[in-house]
Enzyme design. Structure first.
Site, short mmCIF file in Angstrom:
data_model
loop_
_atom_site.label_atom_id
_atom_site.label_comp_id
_atom_site.label_asym_id
_atom_site.label_seq_id
_atom_site.Cartn_x
_atom_site.Cartn_y
_atom_site.Cartn_z
N THR A 178 0.82 -1.22 0.00
CA THR A 178 0.00 0.00 0.00
C THR A 178 0.85 1.27 0.00
O THR A 178 0.31 2.37 0.04
CB THR A 178 -0.93 0.01 1.22
OG1 THR A 178 -0.14 -0.11 2.42
CG2 THR A 178 -1.91 -1.14 1.16
N GLU A 180 3.63 4.15 -1.43
CA GLU A 180 3.65 4.96 -2.65
C GLU A 180 4.47 4.30 -3.75
O GLU A 180 4.07 4.30 -4.92
CB GLU A 180 4.20 6.35 -2.34
CG GLU A 180 4.15 7.31 -3.52
CD GLU A 180 4.63 8.70 -3.16
OE1 GLU A 180 4.46 9.62 -3.97
OE2 GLU A 180 5.19 8.87 -2.05
N LYS A 313 17.19 0.46 -2.28
CA LYS A 313 18.19 1.33 -1.67
C LYS A 313 17.50 2.26 -0.67
O LYS A 313 16.27 2.43 -0.73
CB LYS A 313 18.92 2.13 -2.75
CG LYS A 313 18.00 3.11 -3.49
CD LYS A 313 18.75 3.98 -4.46
CE LYS A 313 17.80 5.00 -5.06
NZ LYS A 313 18.46 5.93 -5.98
N LEU A 345 19.55 2.41 -12.33
CA LEU A 345 20.39 1.51 -13.12
C LEU A 345 19.59 0.74 -14.16
O LEU A 345 20.16 0.02 -14.97
CB LEU A 345 21.11 0.53 -12.19
CG LEU A 345 22.12 1.16 -11.23
CD1 LEU A 345 22.69 0.11 -10.28
CD2 LEU A 345 23.24 1.85 -11.99
N ASP A 399 22.03 8.11 -1.10
CA ASP A 399 20.87 7.78 -1.93
C ASP A 399 21.23 7.58 -3.39
O ASP A 399 20.75 6.64 -4.04
CB ASP A 399 19.83 8.92 -1.80
CG ASP A 399 18.58 8.64 -2.61
OD1 ASP A 399 18.17 7.46 -2.70
OD2 ASP A 399 18.02 9.58 -3.18
N HIS A 404 24.12 4.43 -7.79
CA HIS A 404 23.99 4.77 -9.21
C HIS A 404 25.28 5.32 -9.80
O HIS A 404 25.75 4.84 -10.85
CB HIS A 404 22.87 5.79 -9.39
CG HIS A 404 22.79 6.34 -10.79
ND1 HIS A 404 22.43 5.57 -11.87
CD2 HIS A 404 23.06 7.57 -11.29
CE1 HIS A 404 22.46 6.28 -12.96
NE2 HIS A 404 22.84 7.51 -12.65
#
Length: 642
Positions: A178, A180, A313, A345, A399, A404
């Protein structure tokens, strides 16, 4: 006795037919008798088909030819063939007795078939639908496997022999259904794959969270987020209804062990006792991740197929926390079961890096310090990009940069792998990460945007959370010695831009230097791989302007994807979810890659935290901190225009 294939007759022992028929009690209905004992299989001698257990597959004219599976063939055609050998070790307890009997029967009837073809036949033994003429068999199997608990009985009405025939061959559970991310990305990506034929028709989708919802509530919740491909919208409504009918919900409560046991019982009931593989997508907060993963490992894994888990992540807070989390994970799962996902990625730019490098002769010979002057990896997000709720505690380094940016550099700089196998590519990536020189704080710029209440941002940041990071990295190996790799990642900037810029060295003894002028940097050849805006591959060259005089111009050879390819580009989550199903792990971080990346960033992070180093402020919607311009100049690099 002999099998007759229209114009071909192959002898075999009568006992082999008896054995194969006994394994598949209704398979004989798919064969036709000719003159008593011989059977006829459908099709002509050049291209005929045989059926076992409602399985129809072509027999090649030269049966010993081995065909390589295409990675992105729709899963309805090859769902049980992919990575069978690799996945057997993921669940060594699986029962192979019926496999051996079936393979023996097939080898007796088709002695010229290759070992690979027999293996594929074995892997298909339970993937097809049971015929409608045998409803009693399925009902009996389902009844014997149903849990007596009330929550399982509530789902029994959703199962219909006419609708589903048998349980799913692949089950996907979204933990945190549920949230986002699940509503806006995961479920839409799963439907897009289902609509395009990359998921089996009888897929089982399971939503798991702590909210008190029903199956219909979850279906209503995600229905508005599902869309069909623009380039082919046939049967969109029917496909959507079929997908939603295969979606189930479970309220796991606050005890993850009990919740995962319930999830396992529900999945077993829907699977109907058949062999099914399972994927668990852990879309949960970082603080709950370890408990959820541990409970899942102990209570929800299937013993009748492979199990894979997807973890979002950030992958830890620093080297120590990441090491502890990895150790806990590996005590419950094998490395090959773990897929650490970073949606960035999954972009086409990243997937195209190895193609450009290793399939084009024009690039690979130039791919070293001999010809390349610097490499820039840029990811800037404007004000329209939403920041995740965990961003305030982790910042842009943990982050974006850790996974990345460093993974992009690893793919760019790695040596050619011995094959395109995921492990071979990961082996080369980790060598690059381990070769990166210790990062000094003097080669790092931290920034934070200045936001006011009028900016209406969703996340209020503490005074030291960086929203911008720029750094100069050096790879200490023979190929890249002395070449700066500059990375720039930031949010709240002037535009959304994702690209890689590879600037080449100046032409030695350039005969046209007088025509170029004093700024020789403007005449430097450059390869630009752009993802956003407008995905493109650009090559910057020097060219003569048409006319009587001799004037040079820096021009771009432009491959603009939207002009060249009239197709809708799939979302990155679609790419990565399909890779998980395929067992292709080259875009997912392995534990040693994770550790190597943290070893690069942790010393800088510790120094920043210990000394309370404040980031340089920059205007929201601006170009970033001024210090980044000086960092580029320090390493002899021309700042790429925004």
């Amino acid at each position: 006795m002999a099998v007759s294939f229209s114009h071909i007759s192959i002898p075999f022992q009568e006992s082999s037919i008896a054995r194969s028929i006994s394994l598949l009690p209704y398979a004989a209905n798919n064969f036709h008798l000719l003159g008593g004992s011989p059977f006829v299989l459908y099709g002509g001698a050049g291209n005929f088909c045989w059926r076992f257990h409602d399985l129809k597959r072509p027999i090649l004219k030269r049966p010993n030819i081995q065909q390589r599976n295409r990675k992105h063939v729709p899963i309805n055609e090859l769902i049980s063939i992919r990575n069978q050998n690799n996945d057997q070790s993921e669940n060594p307890s699986r029962n192979l007795a019926n496999d051996e009997q079936f393979s023996e029967a097939a080898s007796t009837m088709f002695p010229n078939d290759s070992t690979e073809e027999q293996t594929r036949a074995t892997s298909h033994r339970k993937k097809s639908s049971m015929p409608n003429s045998q409803p009693g068999i399925l009902e009996k199997a389902r009844t014997s496997l149903e849990s007596p608990s009330s929550f399982v009985r509530t789902h029994s009405s959703n199962l219909s022999v006419d609708d589903h025939h048998r349980g799913p061959s692949l089950s996907i559970a979204v933990i945190g259904a549920t949230g986002e991310l699940a509503r806006k990305k995961i479920f839409p990506a799963l439907f897009a794959l289902y609509y395009s034929g990359f998921l089996p028709e009888n897929i089982g989708i399971f939503g798991y969270s702590r909210k008190n919802l029903t199956d219909e509530d979850l279906r209503s919740l995600i229905a508005s987020t599902l869309t069909c491909r623009i380039d082919h919208q046939q049967n969109c409504g029917d496909k959507m209804d079929a997908f939603l009918s295969r979606t189930y919900y479970l309220n796991g409560g606050y005890d993850n062990k009990e919740g995962m046991s319930k999830l396992n019982a529900l999945m077993e009931q829907i699977e109907g006792g058949y062999r099914a593989n399972r994927i668990f997508y852990l879309s949960v907060p970082q603080e709950a991740l370890l408990d959820v993963a541990s409970s899942l490992a102990d209570n929800a894994q299937t013993k009748k197929g492979w199990n894979r888990i997807i973890i979002e992540k950030p992958f830890g807070f620093d080297a120590l926390s990441s090491q502890q989390f990895t150790k806990s994970l590996l005590s419950k799962f094998k490395e090959k079961q773990i897929y650490r996902i970073d949606h960035l990625l999954g972009r086409n730019l990243i997937e195209n890096l190895t193609v450009l490098r290793f399939s084009n002769l024009v690039f690979e010979p130039l791919w070293s310090r001999t010809y390349i002057r610097n490499v820039q990896v840029i990811l800037s997000e404007d004000m329209s990009m939403q920041i995740g709720r965990y961003f305030d505690g982790y910042g842009v380094i943990r982050d974006i940069v850790h996974s990345h940016m460093l993974q992009t550099i690893a793919l760019l700089a790695m040596e050619p792998p011995i094959s395109l196998d995921g492990e071979d590519i990961r082996n080369e990536k980790v060598k690059v990460l381990r070769s990166i020189r210790k990062l000094e704080l003097s080669d790092v710029i931290l920034g934070q945007y200045k936001a006011t209440s009028a900016d209406k941002l969703n996340v209020s940041l503490c005074s030291l959370t960086p929203t911008f990071f720029a750094a100069a990295l050096y790879i200490d190996n023979a190929r890249w010695d002395g070449v700066p790799f500059l990375i720039k990642a930031g949010v709240g900037l002037i535009k959304h831009r994702v690209e890689i810029r590879i600037q080449f060295n100046r032409v030695p003894g350039n005969l046209y230097r007088e025509c170029i002028g004093h700024n020789t940097d403007l005449a430097t050849n450059e390869l630009i791989l752009r993802d956003v805006p407008d995905e493109a591959i650009l090559v910057k060259i020097n060219n003569k302007i048409p006319g009587l005089g001799l004037q040079l111009d820096a021009s771009e050879l432009n491959l603009l994807y939207k002009d060249k390819y009239n197709v809708e580009v799939p979302d990155s989550y679609e790419h990565l979810l399909l890779d998980v199903m395929d067992g292709d792990n080259h875009l997912f971080l392995r534990s040693d890659e994770l550790a190597a990346a943290w070893s690069i960033l942790t010393p800088v992070l510790q120094e920043v935290d210990q000394n309370n180093i404040a980031p340089e402020l920059y205007e929201l919607g601006g170009r970033g901190p001024v210090g980044a311009y000086y960092l580029w100049a320090k390493h002899g690099v021309r700042w790429a225009d925004d």
